[in-house]
Design a protein around this motif. Structure first.
Motif, PDB file in Angstrom:
ATOM      1  N   VAL B  34      28.178  12.657  27.613  1.00  0.00           N
ATOM      2  CA  VAL B  34      27.030  12.602  26.703  1.00  0.00           C
ATOM      3  C   VAL B  34      26.637  11.152  26.434  1.00  0.00           C
ATOM      4  CG1 VAL B  34      26.349  13.031  24.314  1.00  0.00           C
ATOM      5  CG2 VAL B  34      27.428  14.832  25.628  1.00  0.00           C
ATOM      6  N   ALA B  35      27.638  10.303  26.190  1.00  0.00           N
ATOM      7  CA  ALA B  35      27.338   8.897  25.910  1.00  0.00           C
ATOM      8  C   ALA B  35      26.681   8.245  27.125  1.00  0.00           C
ATOM      9  CB  ALA B  35      28.613   8.152  25.525  1.00  0.00           C
ATOM     10  N   TYR B  36      27.105   8.634  28.336  1.00  0.00           N
ATOM     11  CA  TYR B  36      26.508   8.061  29.543  1.00  0.00           C
ATOM     12  C   TYR B  36      25.037   8.461  29.653  1.00  0.00           C
ATOM     13  CZ  TYR B  36      25.697   7.044  34.456  1.00  0.00           C
ATOM     14  OH  TYR B  36      25.184   6.564  35.626  1.00  0.00           O
ATOM     15  N   GLY B  37      24.753   9.769  29.419  1.00  0.00           N
ATOM     16  CA  GLY B  37      23.362  10.211  29.463  1.00  0.00           C
ATOM     17  C   GLY B  37      22.503   9.475  28.458  1.00  0.00           C
ATOM     18  N   PHE B  41      19.141   6.779  28.717  1.00  0.00           N
ATOM     19  CA  PHE B  41      17.914   6.775  27.911  1.00  0.00           C
ATOM     20  C   PHE B  41      17.677   5.398  27.295  1.00  0.00           C
ATOM     21  CE2 PHE B  41      16.790   6.794  23.377  1.00  0.00           C
ATOM     22  CZ  PHE B  41      15.433   6.941  23.507  1.00  0.00           C
ATOM     23  N   ILE B  42      18.756   4.800  26.752  1.00  0.00           N
ATOM     24  CA  ILE B  42      18.599   3.491  26.107  1.00  0.00           C
ATOM     25  C   ILE B  42      18.108   2.462  27.119  1.00  0.00           C
ATOM     26  CG2 ILE B  42      19.924   1.574  25.134  1.00  0.00           C
ATOM     27  CD1 ILE B  42      21.546   3.612  23.615  1.00  0.00           C
ATOM     28  N   LEU B 183      30.049  14.623  15.904  1.00  0.00           N
ATOM     29  CA  LEU B 183      30.586  13.298  16.252  1.00  0.00           C
ATOM     30  C   LEU B 183      29.903  12.736  17.494  1.00  0.00           C
ATOM     31  CD1 LEU B 183      34.419  13.607  15.634  1.00  0.00           C
ATOM     32  CD2 LEU B 183      32.719  12.393  14.289  1.00  0.00           C
ATOM     33  N   ARG B 184      29.586  13.606  18.454  1.00  0.00           N
ATOM     34  CA  ARG B 184      28.883  13.119  19.646  1.00  0.00           C
ATOM     35  C   ARG B 184      27.494  12.622  19.287  1.00  0.00           C
ATOM     36  NH1 ARG B 184      31.351  17.530  22.233  1.00  0.00           N
ATOM     37  NH2 ARG B 184      29.490  18.797  22.027  1.00  0.00           N
ATOM     38  N   ARG B 185      26.803  13.360  18.397  1.00  0.00           N
ATOM     39  CA  ARG B 185      25.468  12.893  17.988  1.00  0.00           C
ATOM     40  C   ARG B 185      25.566  11.560  17.257  1.00  0.00           C
ATOM     41  NH1 ARG B 185      24.562  18.793  15.939  1.00  0.00           N
ATOM     42  NH2 ARG B 185      24.645  19.696  18.007  1.00  0.00           N
ATOM     43  N   LEU B 186      26.598  11.421  16.429  1.00  0.00           N
ATOM     44  CA  LEU B 186      26.770  10.153  15.716  1.00  0.00           C
ATOM     45  C   LEU B 186      27.046   9.017  16.695  1.00  0.00           C
ATOM     46  CD1 LEU B 186      28.864  11.139  12.597  1.00  0.00           C
ATOM     47  CD2 LEU B 186      26.607  10.117  12.613  1.00  0.00           C
ATOM     48  N   LEU B 187      27.822   9.311  17.727  1.00  0.00           N
ATOM     49  CA  LEU B 187      28.104   8.291  18.743  1.00  0.00           C
ATOM     50  C   LEU B 187      26.798   7.832  19.399  1.00  0.00           C
ATOM     51  CD1 LEU B 187      30.212   6.814  20.603  1.00  0.00           C
ATOM     52  CD2 LEU B 187      29.995   8.779  22.111  1.00  0.00           C
ATOM     53  N   CYS B 188      25.954   8.805  19.770  1.00  0.00           N
ATOM     54  CA  CYS B 188      24.674   8.460  20.390  1.00  0.00           C
ATOM     55  C   CYS B 188      23.811   7.664  19.424  1.00  0.00           C
ATOM     56  CB  CYS B 188      23.932   9.726  20.816  1.00  0.00           C
ATOM     57  SG  CYS B 188      24.699  10.555  22.197  1.00  0.00           S
ATOM     58  N   TRP B 189      23.817   8.069  18.152  1.00  0.00           N
ATOM     59  CA  TRP B 189      22.991   7.348  17.188  1.00  0.00           C
ATOM     60  C   TRP B 189      23.459   5.911  17.047  1.00  0.00           C
ATOM     61  CZ3 TRP B 189      23.184   4.662  12.634  1.00  0.00           C
ATOM     62  CH2 TRP B 189      21.937   4.407  12.060  1.00  0.00           C
ATOM     63  N   SER B 190      24.788   5.704  17.019  1.00  0.00           N
ATOM     64  CA  SER B 190      25.263   4.330  16.857  1.00  0.00           C
ATOM     65  C   SER B 190      24.923   3.503  18.106  1.00  0.00           C
ATOM     66  CB  SER B 190      26.759   4.302  16.551  1.00  0.00           C
ATOM     67  OG  SER B 190      27.505   4.678  17.673  1.00  0.00           O
TER      68      SER B 190
END
Lengths: 119, 214
Positions: B34-37, B41-42, B183-190
């Motif tokens: 998820v973080a890679y995807g 985007f970033i 937690l995954r959404r929070l990781l993406c947000w950070s």
């Protein structure tokens, strides 16, 4: 289960969360300290004659890249670990595109305007 | 018994050839995927910002007889803005860390700090924009000011979106608890918030500092 340690990593279902080695409060604090130093240095360099005047843009760019590096390592945790490999490759490609777009535009337009007939 | 002992063993010091994400050792955990995807985007967002940076770099001297950056910018408020965003990046990181360590109250505290610092950044930026428009240096004054308002305004829009997403995520964390999906959404947000700070480093260097001493 008993045929060596490599099976340990095979047996987890994708999607099952596990404990991951994560960053610590200390690494964020170190990153913040370094970023603040780089920011203050940028503002000081641009407003004083600490650097030789024609060298100021170069100094500012160097400081900006240093700060971006600090952010990537201490805040985004891009490291040399296996989990980061794909992220670093993607970042390298992104940096290439960003570099091409910015320097390409500046270069082409500078060339164009120097070839304009004087008004 | 041996089964649970194996499962609960923390995967410390994985040999490189067994590490996941390189074809060996099985599929990567969902968190990494998820973080890679989101990272892709970033990077796409960065490419969009690079176009705006290029437009600003090209148009910066086309002031059409109007005010230049050196006359308009107030570096003191830019410095305060920069510090607000940097500190909010710091509290965001600490908040994500607290969430990962299942410390809900500390996570909320850092979340509120991040929100306050991000809002302070936006207020300073909006005040500066209003002051410039009032002076007759709005986006329609010159190509330089069009590029300036587009680039800095786009960053401000991202920060606004980030703050709205932060409220949404905090509400989710309160309602659903700190479960893996949250937690995954929070990781993406950070990741998003740290990336915005990286863009701001480019903005204050290229737009404000390089515009002022010239």
């Amino acid at each position: 289960m008993t045929d060596g340690h490599d099976r340990v990593f095979d047996d987890r279902t994708p999607g099952v969360e596990e404990r991951e080695p994560t960053a610590s409060y200390l690494s964020y604090t170190v990153g913040l300290g370094l970023a603040i130093v780089a920011t203050i240095a940028s503002f000081v360099v641009s407003q004083t004659s600490l650097l030789w005047a024609p060298g100021i843009p170069v100094g500012l760019i160097v400081l900006a890249f240093a700060q971006i590096g600090v952010h990537l390592v201490f805040f985004l945790h891009l490291g040399s670990g296996p989990d980061s490999t794909n992220n670093i490759l993607a970042l390298a490609f992104g940096v290439l595109i960003v570099f091409l777009v910015i320097t390409g535009s500046v270069w082409i337009i500078a060339n164009l305007s120097s070839n304009m007939t004087p008004m | 018994m041996a089964f649970t002992a194996t499962i609960n063993k923390a995967p410390t010091a994985i040999p490189t050839e067994l590490a996941r994400g390189r074809g060996g050792g099985g599929p990567a955990p969902k968190r990494t995927v998820v973080a890679y995807g989101f990272w892709i985007f970033i990077l796409g967002d960065m490419v969009m910002f690079s176009a705006l940076f290029a437009a600003f770099a090209v148009l910066r001297s086309n002031t059409a007889g109007g005010p230049t950056g050196a006359e308009l910018f107030d570096l003191r408020s830019v410095f305060i803005e920069t510090m607000c965003l940097l500190l909010s990046s710091y509290t965001c990181g600490l908040g994500a860390l607290s969430a990962e360590r299942r410390k809900p109250s500390r996570f909320l505290l850092f979340g509120v700090a991040t929100f306050v610092l991000g809002s302070a950044f936006l207020v300073i930026e909006a005040t500066e924009f209003a002051r410039m428009v009032e002076m007759g240096a709005g986006p329609s004054r010159s190509a330089f000011l069009s590029a300036f308002f587009t680039l800095v305004g786009m960053h401000g829009v991202h920060v606004t979106g980030g703050l709205i997403a932060l409220i949404y995520l905090a509400a989710q964390a309160i309602a659903m608890g700190l479960q893996p999906a949250v937690l995954r959404r929070l990781l993406c947000w950070s990741l998003f918030w740290h990336a915005l700070d990286i863009v701001w480093v480019g903005v204050f260097t290229l737009v404000y500092l390089m515009g002022d001493f010239r």
